[in-house]
Design a protein around this motif. Structure first.
Motif, PDB file in Angstrom:
ATOM      1  N   ALA A  78      55.915   7.861 -29.678  1.00  0.00           N
ATOM      2  CA  ALA A  78      55.689   7.862 -31.126  1.00  0.00           C
ATOM      3  C   ALA A  78      54.773   9.008 -31.534  1.00  0.00           C
ATOM      4  O   ALA A  78      54.985   9.673 -32.541  1.00  0.00           O
ATOM      5  N   ASP A  79      53.720   9.271 -30.764  1.00  0.00           N
ATOM      6  CA  ASP A  79      52.780  10.332 -31.092  1.00  0.00           C
ATOM      7  C   ASP A  79      53.481  11.681 -31.099  1.00  0.00           C
ATOM      8  O   ASP A  79      53.218  12.530 -31.943  1.00  0.00           O
ATOM      9  N   ASP A  80      54.361  11.890 -30.121  1.00  0.00           N
ATOM     10  CA  ASP A  80      55.121  13.134 -30.033  1.00  0.00           C
ATOM     11  C   ASP A  80      56.029  13.280 -31.248  1.00  0.00           C
ATOM     12  O   ASP A  80      56.167  14.371 -31.812  1.00  0.00           O
ATOM     13  N   THR A  81      56.600  12.188 -31.699  1.00  0.00           N
ATOM     14  CA  THR A  81      57.497  12.208 -32.853  1.00  0.00           C
ATOM     15  C   THR A  81      56.751  12.604 -34.118  1.00  0.00           C
ATOM     16  O   THR A  81      57.167  13.512 -34.841  1.00  0.00           O
ATOM     17  N   ILE A  82      55.640  11.931 -34.414  1.00  0.00           N
ATOM     18  CA  ILE A  82      54.891  12.224 -35.636  1.00  0.00           C
ATOM     19  C   ILE A  82      54.272  13.611 -35.567  1.00  0.00           C
ATOM     20  O   ILE A  82      54.111  14.294 -36.587  1.00  0.00           O
ATOM     21  N   PHE A  83      53.939  14.080 -34.372  1.00  0.00           N
ATOM     22  CA  PHE A  83      53.396  15.429 -34.221  1.00  0.00           C
ATOM     23  C   PHE A  83      54.399  16.465 -34.742  1.00  0.00           C
ATOM     24  O   PHE A  83      54.043  17.354 -35.532  1.00  0.00           O
ATOM     25  N   HIS A  84      55.636  16.348 -34.326  1.00  0.00           N
ATOM     26  CA  HIS A  84      56.644  17.317 -34.757  1.00  0.00           C
ATOM     27  C   HIS A  84      57.033  17.109 -36.228  1.00  0.00           C
ATOM     28  O   HIS A  84      57.293  18.086 -36.949  1.00  0.00           O
ATOM     29  N   GLU A  85      57.061  15.868 -36.687  1.00  0.00           N
ATOM     30  CA  GLU A  85      57.349  15.616 -38.100  1.00  0.00           C
ATOM     31  C   GLU A  85      56.272  16.237 -38.979  1.00  0.00           C
ATOM     32  O   GLU A  85      56.572  16.874 -40.000  1.00  0.00           O
ATOM     33  N   LEU A  86      55.021  16.051 -38.593  1.00  0.00           N
ATOM     34  CA  LEU A  86      53.912  16.615 -39.357  1.00  0.00           C
ATOM     35  C   LEU A  86      53.959  18.137 -39.324  1.00  0.00           C
ATOM     36  O   LEU A  86      53.793  18.798 -40.360  1.00  0.00           O
ATOM     37  N   ALA A  87      54.180  18.702 -38.158  1.00  0.00           N
ATOM     38  CA  ALA A  87      54.246  20.162 -38.027  1.00  0.00           C
ATOM     39  C   ALA A  87      55.334  20.747 -38.927  1.00  0.00           C
ATOM     40  O   ALA A  87      55.134  21.790 -39.572  1.00  0.00           O
ATOM     41  N   LEU A  88      56.480  20.084 -38.990  1.00  0.00           N
ATOM     42  CA  LEU A  88      57.578  20.559 -39.826  1.00  0.00           C
ATOM     43  C   LEU A  88      57.164  20.635 -41.292  1.00  0.00           C
ATOM     44  O   LEU A  88      57.477  21.603 -41.997  1.00  0.00           O
ATOM     45  N   THR A  89      56.424  19.644 -41.761  1.00  0.00           N
ATOM     46  CA  THR A  89      56.006  19.622 -43.170  1.00  0.00           C
ATOM     47  C   THR A  89      54.873  20.596 -43.453  1.00  0.00           C
ATOM     48  O   THR A  89      54.607  20.906 -44.618  1.00  0.00           O
ATOM     49  N   LEU A  90      54.195  21.058 -42.428  1.00  0.00           N
ATOM     50  CA  LEU A  90      53.082  21.995 -42.615  1.00  0.00           C
ATOM     51  C   LEU A  90      53.527  23.447 -42.624  1.00  0.00           C
ATOM     52  O   LEU A  90      52.722  24.352 -42.861  1.00  0.00           O
ATOM     53  N   LEU A  91      54.791  23.692 -42.374  1.00  0.00           N
ATOM     54  CA  LEU A  91      55.306  25.058 -42.383  1.00  0.00           C
ATOM     55  C   LEU A  91      55.397  25.595 -43.808  1.00  0.00           C
ATOM     56  O   LEU A  91      55.857  24.889 -44.710  1.00  0.00           O
ATOM     57  N   PRO A  92      54.982  26.833 -44.039  1.00  0.00           N
ATOM     58  CA  PRO A  92      55.085  27.400 -45.389  1.00  0.00           C
ATOM     59  C   PRO A  92      56.538  27.601 -45.796  1.00  0.00           C
ATOM     60  O   PRO A  92      57.375  28.007 -44.985  1.00  0.00           O
ATOM     61  N   GLY A  93      56.834  27.274 -47.041  1.00  0.00           N
ATOM     62  CA  GLY A  93      58.184  27.489 -47.548  1.00  0.00           C
ATOM     63  C   GLY A  93      59.202  26.435 -47.171  1.00  0.00           C
ATOM     64  O   GLY A  93      60.368  26.523 -47.559  1.00  0.00           O
ATOM     65  N   ILE A  94      58.771  25.424 -46.413  1.00  0.00           N
ATOM     66  CA  ILE A  94      59.688  24.332 -46.031  1.00  0.00           C
ATOM     67  C   ILE A  94      59.326  23.099 -46.863  1.00  0.00           C
ATOM     68  O   ILE A  94      58.468  22.306 -46.494  1.00  0.00           O
ATOM     69  N   GLY A  95      59.953  22.986 -48.018  1.00  0.00           N
ATOM     70  CA  GLY A  95      59.646  21.878 -48.912  1.00  0.00           C
ATOM     71  C   GLY A  95      60.371  20.604 -48.530  1.00  0.00           C
ATOM     72  O   GLY A  95      61.148  20.577 -47.559  1.00  0.00           O
TER      73      GLY A  95
END
Length: 208
Positions: free
Chosen positions: A2-19
């Motif tokens: 689960a931690d690995d999953t939320i890590f990548h989900e969070l990282a995806l939303t923190l990318l600039p220009g990726i709304g």
């Protein structure tokens, strides 16, 4: 994990220009945030709406920056008892999913069920009159038989009156904030916000 999953989900939303909308588009092709972030450039280019600039963000330095930020934010979330909720989670407010441009991720600190059977939002002017405050309190009291979750914006005026009236009447109340959870604004409402963490919660789409 689960931690690995939320890590990548969070990282995806923190990318600039990726709304939020592009996030959903990427997820519909990748199936999981980790798959999206590890997808080769050639495959990314075949996703509708993804151009060279987006590919560069997803595969370049911005991705590494997002990974570091996600790692730091997850650590802070654990320390501050903040729940990070991606839009694919059952914990994500189902009503919010009906909005086309709903946030892809939420930061939540509290005890209330964000999918409570009954939810009422009360928002209004920051320059509240005595009449406005009285009517807000009257509305809250009228809601008591239904025991709804009361949602507002923690702002001056009607919003804070709604939160305080809900707390006074024993109703759970959630404040949707325009800042990260590490900043209570306005600061004059800090004591109310602290009570809400125990009898409702604080919610935002903004990272720390």
């Amino acid at each position: 994990m689960a931690d690995d999953t939320i890590f990548h989900e969070l990282a995806l939303t923190l990318l600039p220009g990726i709304g939020p909308q592009l996030t959903r588009q990427l997820m519909s092709y990748g199936g999981a945030a980790k798959n999206v972030l590890m997808m080769p450039p050639g495959k990314l280019r075949r996703i509708p709406g993804v151009g060279a600039a987006t590919v560069a963000i997803l595969t370049g330095k911005a991705r590494e920056v997002a990974f570091r930020k996600a790692e730091a934010d997850l650590k802070k979330a654990e320390e501050d008892e903040v729940e990070i909720i991606f839009y694919t989670s059952k914990r994500f407010p189902s009503r919010l999913k009906q909005i086309a441009d709903a946030p892809a991720i939420l930061y939540y600190q509290g005890t209330a069920d964000l999918n409570a059977p009954k939810v009422v939002a009360l928002v209004g002017t920051r320059q509240a009159t005595d009449y406005g405050r009285e009517q807000t309190e009257r509305i809250i009291k009228g809601l008591l038989p239904h025991r709804p979750l009361v949602v507002s914006g923690l702002a001056y005026g009607i919003d804070i009156v709604a939160h305080r009236a809900a707390l006074q009447e024993g109703l759970e109340t959630v404040g949707v904030m325009a800042t990260g959870l590490d900043i209570i604004y306005p600061s004059a409402h800090r004591k109310t916000a602290e009570k809400m963490r125990e009898q409702g919660g604080l919610l935002t789409e903004f990272p720390f």
